[in-house]
Design a protein around this motif. Sequence first.
Motif, PDB file in Angstrom:
ATOM      1  N   PHE A 149       9.676  -2.198   5.424  1.00  0.00           N
ATOM      2  CA  PHE A 149      10.148  -2.336   4.065  1.00  0.00           C
ATOM      3  C   PHE A 149       9.588  -1.170   3.234  1.00  0.00           C
ATOM      4  O   PHE A 149      10.348  -0.808   2.093  1.00  0.00           O
ATOM      5  CB  PHE A 149       9.681  -3.728   3.583  1.00  0.00           C
ATOM      6  N   LEU A 150       8.354  -0.847   3.449  1.00  0.00           N
ATOM      7  CA  LEU A 150       7.962   0.456   2.755  1.00  0.00           C
ATOM      8  C   LEU A 150       8.655   1.656   3.092  1.00  0.00           C
ATOM      9  O   LEU A 150       8.921   2.497   2.153  1.00  0.00           O
ATOM     10  CB  LEU A 150       6.394   0.471   3.052  1.00  0.00           C
ATOM     11  N   VAL A 151       9.095   1.753   4.073  1.00  0.00           N
ATOM     12  CA  VAL A 151      10.001   2.991   4.619  1.00  0.00           C
ATOM     13  C   VAL A 151      11.358   3.216   3.703  1.00  0.00           C
ATOM     14  O   VAL A 151      11.537   3.955   3.158  1.00  0.00           O
ATOM     15  CB  VAL A 151       9.901   3.002   6.054  1.00  0.00           C
ATOM     16  N   LYS A 152      11.851   1.853   3.556  1.00  0.00           N
ATOM     17  CA  LYS A 152      13.112   1.597   2.977  1.00  0.00           C
ATOM     18  C   LYS A 152      12.780   1.756   1.371  1.00  0.00           C
ATOM     19  O   LYS A 152      13.838   2.401   0.660  1.00  0.00           O
ATOM     20  CB  LYS A 152      13.755   0.255   3.094  1.00  0.00           C
ATOM     21  N   LYS A 193      10.666   4.218   0.367  1.00  0.00           N
ATOM     22  CA  LYS A 193      10.121   5.285   0.409  1.00  0.00           C
ATOM     23  C   LYS A 193       8.509   5.534   0.055  1.00  0.00           C
ATOM     24  O   LYS A 193       8.042   6.482  -0.586  1.00  0.00           O
ATOM     25  CB  LYS A 193      11.052   6.118  -0.480  1.00  0.00           C
ATOM     26  N   HIS A 194       7.851   4.387   0.179  1.00  0.00           N
ATOM     27  CA  HIS A 194       6.431   4.511   0.265  1.00  0.00           C
ATOM     28  C   HIS A 194       5.636   5.036   1.544  1.00  0.00           C
ATOM     29  O   HIS A 194       4.680   5.695   1.430  1.00  0.00           O
ATOM     30  CB  HIS A 194       5.751   2.959   0.053  1.00  0.00           C
ATOM     31  N   ASP A 236      -5.358   1.753   0.822  1.00  0.00           N
ATOM     32  CA  ASP A 236      -4.163   2.404   0.365  1.00  0.00           C
ATOM     33  C   ASP A 236      -3.298   2.106   1.582  1.00  0.00           C
ATOM     34  O   ASP A 236      -3.474   2.595   2.824  1.00  0.00           O
ATOM     35  CB  ASP A 236      -3.845   3.634   0.192  1.00  0.00           C
ATOM     36  N   TRP A 237      -2.192   1.223   1.654  1.00  0.00           N
ATOM     37  CA  TRP A 237      -1.180   1.143   2.697  1.00  0.00           C
ATOM     38  C   TRP A 237      -0.772   2.431   3.675  1.00  0.00           C
ATOM     39  O   TRP A 237      -0.378   2.566   4.579  1.00  0.00           O
ATOM     40  CB  TRP A 237       0.010   0.237   2.478  1.00  0.00           C
ATOM     41  N   ARG A 238      -0.926   3.543   2.722  1.00  0.00           N
ATOM     42  CA  ARG A 238      -0.577   4.978   3.441  1.00  0.00           C
ATOM     43  C   ARG A 238      -1.602   5.361   4.257  1.00  0.00           C
ATOM     44  O   ARG A 238      -1.223   6.248   5.045  1.00  0.00           O
ATOM     45  CB  ARG A 238      -0.257   5.860   2.408  1.00  0.00           C
TER      46      ARG A 238
END
Length: 313
Positions: free
Chosen positions: A97-100, A102-103, A58-60
């Motif tokens: 991009f993931l921050v934008k 909201k991931h 998971d990228w998180r």
Amino acid sequence: MPVPPSISGTSVDDAQHDDPWVADYIHECAVVRQLSKHTVNNYRRQLLGIRSMLELSDWRELGIEQCKRVLHLGHQRGLSARSINLQLTVLRNFCQFLVKQKHLASNPAKNVHSVKQNKPLPKQLNVDEMGMLLEFKRDDFIGLRDKAMLELMYGCGLRLSELTSLNLHDIEEHSQQGQTLRVSGKGNKQRMIPVGRKAAQALGAYLKLRTQYSGLDDDNALFLSKQKRRLSNRQVANRLEHWAKQQTLYQQISPHTLRHSFATHVLESSNDLRGVQELLGHANLSTTQVYTHLNFQHLSDVYDKAHPRAKKK
């Protein structure tokens, strides 16, 4: 959004369908930012390769330490500083991009420093060597085509992809300016470039034979292969290598060498950095400034040879 599953043990091509976040980012790069197909494919490979290398499910799970590990593993694999920094840059932009989206709450790669690298100066041919490369005479289709291609690459400072994507309607005739070339550069940004006398002559000779190829799938393509299809980047590079050997230039020459030679020669003659930036299609002046080092080397050589206090005994 489902959690992207692990891609360890799978190929990059297979894995891309299993990672919706990467797919969304690639769509953003291709459609919204309109990056080239080559760049988009490279970003996809880099991201899926990083995920596999770090064994992320998971990228998180990605944190600062994992981002630093990308640098460490790159060193272990013997990658150049440039390649390692490219991986980090792609990862940093993807995380933003993931921050934008909201991931992710924050960008874990933001404060990870790039590897220090020495920037080699671009290789270029001097004016005499460039003249030697282009002074071949052939009156058949392939010879005239190759002459026109090389003259246009050097005369207009084209990137390889810009050359191969040219269409017949990109050549424009003007009563006062002569010929100009409409070029689609990075991000599909268009610029107009004047076509010099030598390039215009070579192009005109080639187009007289080019007119016999009509009604083809690639009818609009400016440069065609023997099979009457649009020339690929690899085919152009191979033809340049052929002529470098044919003209006894005993050095490695790539299509980008012609672009570097164009920039260096124009800057040496004009000292107009902004003008060279426009001709090359550089978004940032800092990208063009590398040629100021080449220009200084030229001036330094002139000084060493000419100034009475600089001459060596």
